[in-house]
Design an enzyme around this catalytic site. Structure first.
Site, PDB file in Angstrom:
ATOM      1  N   ASP A   1       0.862  -1.175   0.000  1.00 36.06           N
ATOM      2  CA  ASP A   1       0.000   0.000   0.000  1.00 36.06           C
ATOM      3  C   ASP A   1       0.905   1.234   0.000  1.00 36.06           C
ATOM      4  O   ASP A   1       2.131   1.127   0.118  1.00 36.06           O
ATOM      5  CB  ASP A   1      -0.931  -0.013   1.210  1.00 36.06           C
ATOM      6  CG  ASP A   1      -2.249   0.706   0.932  1.00 36.06           C
ATOM      7  OD1 ASP A   1      -2.260   1.616   0.083  1.00 36.06           O
ATOM      8  OD2 ASP A   1      -3.256   0.375   1.577  1.00 36.06           O
ATOM      9  N   TYR A   2       0.312   2.390  -0.127  1.00 36.65           N
ATOM     10  CA  TYR A   2       1.024   3.657  -0.324  1.00 36.65           C
ATOM     11  C   TYR A   2       2.071   3.882   0.770  1.00 36.65           C
ATOM     12  O   TYR A   2       1.745   3.980   1.945  1.00 36.65           O
ATOM     13  CB  TYR A   2      -0.007   4.788  -0.313  1.00 36.65           C
ATOM     14  CG  TYR A   2       0.429   6.096  -0.906  1.00 36.65           C
ATOM     15  CD1 TYR A   2      -0.001   6.475  -2.177  1.00 36.65           C
ATOM     16  CD2 TYR A   2       1.245   6.974  -0.204  1.00 36.65           C
ATOM     17  CE1 TYR A   2       0.366   7.695  -2.730  1.00 36.65           C
ATOM     18  CE2 TYR A   2       1.619   8.185  -0.743  1.00 36.65           C
ATOM     19  CZ  TYR A   2       1.176   8.546  -2.006  1.00 36.65           C
ATOM     20  OH  TYR A   2       1.548   9.763  -2.540  1.00 36.65           O
TER      21      TYR A   2
END
Length: 754
Positions: A298-299
Site C-alpha cells: 500500500d502507499y
C-alpha cells in the site's frame, strides 16, 4: 447492456502466446485458459536481456499528479520512465495522457517494457455506483458483478488496466471509516461478493488480454478490517482460528476467481507489519493459497516499517519487505533508491529480484501489453463508453437495490404523488455527497440531487425545501426556516447523515451518532406531530435509537452514486420497492462495539425466560441485542414463510439434503425478498457461532404469489478449523434457520454422519 458487452467481447484482441491449458486441475487462481509455461517462456526470454536496473524498475510504482489543468508527471519520474527505472504508474488516466507515458516507455526506454496504469476504481470510474458497503446491501451478486464490469469498461476506456479493488477485508468495526469500501461483517457473503467483483473486473472468461477488462487487486492482505479501537492503520491481533475461518475466506475467494495482484495491508499481524510478514505474503499467500501473481505494498508501506519500529531505516525496511515476498513498492521509493546497492552488497539475492520481476512481467504479458501496449488507449472508446446510457441505467438499478428500509410505521412510505412535502437537510440538495468516498473520476456536474428528482416527479409546487442544518457543525440558524417549511407540509422528508468526508480512509470516528446538530433539528420537527421520513446517507452503521423512535419511516440509502438522486426519489415514491438487507449490524450504542451477528455463546448465556439474572453475559444498562441486525431489511410488502422441509434428517458425504421452504408475498405490492439460510453447529470441538450464514437467494414475487425456495445442504457448508487447525466438518447435529432475517426464522435440525 448485454448487447454492449457482446460487442466488446467481439472486439477483444487475442493474446499471442496464450493457449488452452491441457491441465484441467490447474490452481483456481490462475487466469483461465492460459498456459503459464508459454507465458513464462516469453518472460524468461525478455529477462535474459534485462540488466539489474531494468528488473528493479519493474518493481517500482510511482504516482502521477493532477492540477487544475489536468494530469502532470513529475519531471524526474518522466525521465525515469525513459530509462526504465519506473515500470508502473498510478493515479494516471485519460487516453491522451496515458498514451504519451506509454509511448515513452515502449519507444524510448532500453527494454521497451509497457507500463501498468493503476487507479482506485472502487465503486465506479466515471459512472459511480453506490459505495461498496451499499452494493453489498443489495445481496444481488449479479448486480454487483455488473457494477464491477461497467467500472472496468469505463476505466479501460480511460487508459487504466489495473484497479486497487476489491477490498476483501471483513470488518465488525463501524468506527473504522474504511468499512464503506468493503462488503461488511460476514465471511460467506463477503466471499461471494469478492468473487463477483473480481469476475466483473476481469471478465466472465477471466481473460486479461481482453481490452475491456482490467486487473483486479485483492486488498488489504491481511486482517486490515480489525484495527484496535477502530482506528485506521492501527494494530491488529487475532487468533489463528479467527483469521482462518472469518477473515481469510474473502481473500481466498477472490484469488480462486483469478485475481493476479494482491496489496499488503498497513497493519501488523501477529506483531509483524504485513509489509514485512513472510508468514502472510509467502507462507499463507503463496504456499498455502497457491497465488502466482504479484504483491504490491500500500502507499509508502515499506518506509512505514521504520515507524512500526521493525526497521532502523528505509534501506533495512526494503530488505525486510522483499524478504517477506513483496514484489512492488508503491510510492515508497525504497526499491528505487536502495535495491541495486543491496544486491551488489549481497544483502539481497538477485534471484529474489528476478522472481519479483518475473511475477510482474507475467501479468503484463497476460494483459496483452507486449502484443499491443496501446490496447487500453483508444480515443473512440473513451468518447463513446464513458457515461454510456446503459452504464447510467445500471448505476440506477444497483442504487435502488442497495437501499434498506429499516422502519415504516403505518405504511407512511411509499409517498403519494401530489402530497405536499417538506424536504429538509443539506444532504437533500448535495451532489458531491451522493458519490461518497473513493469517487474515482466521478463528476458531480453530471448529476441531479434528491431534491431535484423529487421536484421533477412530484411537482415543484408540492415540494418545500429548507436546508435547515448542515451535515457537520453546530449552526442552528436555519432551524426556524425548516420548522416553517415543515409546518406547511403533509409529510416531512429529512435527508441527514454523514458528510462524504466523514467516511472512507483515515475517517475513523469515536462517536457513531449522526454528526452535528442534525438530530437536534429532528427533535424539533417531531413536535409538529407530522409523519417524518428519514433518509439516511452515510458510509457506516450509526447509532439511531432516538432517530428510529422519532421517525415514522427510516430509509438507509448509503451514498448511492451518480444516479442516486433519482434512485432515492423513486424508492420514496414507490417506483421501486426496497429490497436491501443490512451487510453489517447497527448497534444501539457505541458501548456495544464491536458487535456482529456471528457471535458465539458464552458459558453464561442469557436465559430468555429470565433475562435480568445478574451473573450472565449481559449489560446492566442496555439489551445485548443491536438496534438492527445483520440481514435485516423491510419492504413495502410483507413476506410469509411456511412449510419448511428437509428431504432427510441425516446428511452424509454421499447424500446431500435438500431443504425447501414456501415463501409468500402476503402484502399488496410486488417485491423482492432475500431468503436467508443460517446454521448452528450444536456441539463442536471448538466454540462456534450461534448463527452463521451459509446460503441465500434473492427472489421476486408478485403480490399474492408463492414460491418454493430450495437449498442443497452439503457437509462442506459446515466446515471449520478444529482444535488442531485441521479443516473439515465434524459429525453431529446442526440447526438450520430460514427466514427474511435472523430474528424471524423457521428452524429444523439435521444430523451429519461420516
Amino acid at each position: 447492456m448485454i448487447k454492449l458487452i457482446l460487442i466488446f467481447c467481439g472486439l477483444s484482441l487475442i493474446f499471442s502466446g496464450c493457449v488452452k491449458n491441457k491441465d484441467e486441475n490447474t490452481s483456481d487462481n490462475k487466469t483461465a485458459g492460459t498456459n503459464y509455461d508459454a507465458v513464462d517462456r516469453r518472460v524468461d526470454s525478455l529477462m535474459r536481456l534485462m540488466t539489474l536496473e531494468d528488473k528493479i524498475g519493474q518493481l517500482v510504482l510511482f504516482t502521477s499528479n493532477w492540477d487544475v489543468t489536468g494530469p502532470v508527471m513529475n519531471a524526474n519520474n518522466l525521465a525515469d520512465i525513459r530509462t526504465g527505472m519506473i515500470g508502473n504508474v498510478f493515479n494516471a488516466h485519460t487516453v491522451t495522457y496515458n498514451r504519451e507515458l506509454q509511448r515513452i516507455a515502449v519507444e524510448e526506454s532500453p527494454r521497451k517494457i509497457p507500463l501498468l496504469f493503476g487507479y482506485d476504481v472502487i465503486h465506479g470510474h466515471k459512472t459511480i455506483f453506490p459505495l461498496s458497503l451499499g452494493e453489498a446491501a443489495s445481496w444481488d451478486l449479479e448486480a454487483i458483478e455488473k457494477s464491477a464490469r461497467i467500472s472496468a469498461i469505463e476505466a479501460a476506456a480511460a487508459g487504466i488496466n489495473w484497479t486497487f479493488a476489491p477490498m476483501c477485508d471483513v470488518s465488525v468495526e463501524p468506527r473504522w471509516g474504511r468499512i464503506s469500501e468493503g462488503a461488511g461483517e460476514d465471511p460467506y457473503l463477503g466471499s461471494l461478493i469478492a468473487k463477483a467483483r473480481v469476475k466483473g473486473f476481469q471478465g466472465d472468461k477471466n481473460d486479461l488480454s481482453d481490452p475491456f477488462t482490467i486487473l483486479a487487486c485483492v486488498k488489504h492482505f491481511a486482517a486490515y478490517g480489525a484495527p484496535y479501537a477502530g482506528r485506521d492503520y492501527n494494530m491488529v491481533d487475532m487468533s489463528p482460528h479467527m483469521f482462518a475461518d472469518f477473515y481469510l475466506p474473502p481473500y481466498k475467494a477472490a484469488l480462486e476467481q483469478g485475481a493476479m495482484s494482491v496489496m499488503a495491508s498497513f497493519n501488523d499481524f501477529d506483531f509483524v507489519p504485513a509489509t514485512a510478514s513472510k508468514y502472510l505474503q509467502t507462507e499463507v499467500l503463496r504456499n498455502q493459497l497457491g497465488f502466482e501473481g504479484f504483491v504490491v505494498t500500500d502507499y509508502t508501506g515499506i518506509p512505514e516499517l521504520v515507524f512500526h519500529g521493525v526497521a532502523e531505516n528505509d534501506s533495512v525496511a526494503g530488505i525486510e519487505a522483499i524478504n517477506a515476498g513483496i514484489d512492488m513498492d508503491m510510492e515508497g521509493a525504497v526499491f528505487y533508491k536502495y535495491l541495486k546497492g543491496q544486491v551488489k552488497s549481497g544483502a539481497v539475492k538477485e534471484s529474489q529480484v528476478d522472481e519479483a520481476c518475473k511475477r510482474i512481467l507475467r501479468v503484463k504479458f497476460l494483459l496483452g501489453l507486449f502484443d499491443d501496449p496501446y490496447r487500453y488507449l483508444n480515443e473512440e472508446n473513451e468518447k463513446n463508453l464513458i457515461y454510456h446510457k446503459d452504464h447510467l441505467q445500471a448505476a440506477y438499478d444497483v442504487a435502488v437495490r442497495s437501499m434498506v428500509l429499516l422502519k415504516n410505521a403505518n405504511e407512511i412510505l411509499p409517498l403519494k404523488k401530489g402530497e405536499k412535502l417538506a424536504v429538509i437537510g443539506e444532504l437533500a440538495n448535495s451532489k458531491r455527497d451522493l458519490l461518497g468516498s473513493w469517487k474515482a473520476a466521478g463528476d458531480w456536474d453530471q448529476m441531479t440531487t434528491v431534491l431535484d428528482e423529487m421536484k421533477a416527479y412530484n411537482g415543484e409546487e408540492n415540494i418545500i425545501y429548507a436546508e435547515g442544518v448542515k451535515s457537520v457543525g453546530d449552526d442552528r440558524s436555519q432551524f426556524d426556516a425548516a420548522m416553517k417549511a415543515a409546518a406547511k407540509a403533509d409529510k416531512i422528508v429529512y435527508v441527514l447523515g454523514e458528510n462524504w468526508e466523514w467516511t472512507g480512509e483515515a475517517a475513523s470516528r469515536t462517536d457513531l451518532s449522526i454528526p452535528g446538530v442534525q438530530s437536534e433539528l429532528l427533535e424539533k420537527l417531531a413536535t409538529l406531530k407530522k409523519p417524518i421520513v428519514l433518509v439516511l446517507m452515510n458510509g457506516r452503521p450509526l447509532t439511531l435509537v432516538r432517530e428510529s423512535e422519532l421517525a415514522s419511516s427510516l430509509l438507509e440509502v448509503w451514498y448511492p452514486g451518480t444516479m442516486g438522486g433519482k434512485a432515492v426519489s423513486d424508492v420514496l415514491f414507490g417506483l421501486y420497492n426496497p429490497s436491501g438487507k443490512l451487510p453489517m449490524t447497527f448497534p444501539r450504542t457505541l458501548g456495544q462495539v464491536p458487535i456482529f451477528y456471528w457471535e458465539k455463546s458464552t458459558g453464561r448465556p442469557i436465559d430468555p425466560a429470565q433475562p435480568d439474572l445478574k451473573y450472565k453475559s449481559r449489560y446492566i444498562d442496555s439489551p445485548n441485542e443491536p438496534l438492527y441486525t445483520f440481514g435485516f431489511g423491510l419492504s413495502y410488502t410483507t413476506f410469509t414463510y411456511s412449510d419448511m422441509k428437509v428431504s432427510d434428517q441425516t446428511l452424509t458425504d454421499a447424500k446431500p439434503v435438500k431443504l425447501s421452504v414456501m415463501v409468500t408475498n402476503s402484502g399488496k405490492y410486488d417485491g423482492e425478498e432475500v431468503v436467508e439460510l443460517y446454521y448452528h453447529d450444536v456441539v463442536a470441538s471448538v466454540t462456534r457461532p450461534m448463527r452463521l450464514l451459509c446460503g441465500f437467494q434473492k427472489i421476486m414475487l408478485k403480490a399474492g404469489e408463492s414460491k418454493t425456495v430450495e437449498f442443497d445442504i452439503t457437509p462442506e457448508m459446515f466446515a471449520f478449523h478444529n482444535r488442531e487447525m485441521q479443516y473439515g466438518t465434524e459429525p453431529g447435529d446442526f440447526n438450520l434457520f430460514v427466514g427474511g432475517n435472523l430474528n424471524e426464522s423457521l428452524v429444523t435440525r439435521i444430523t451429519y454422519k461420516k
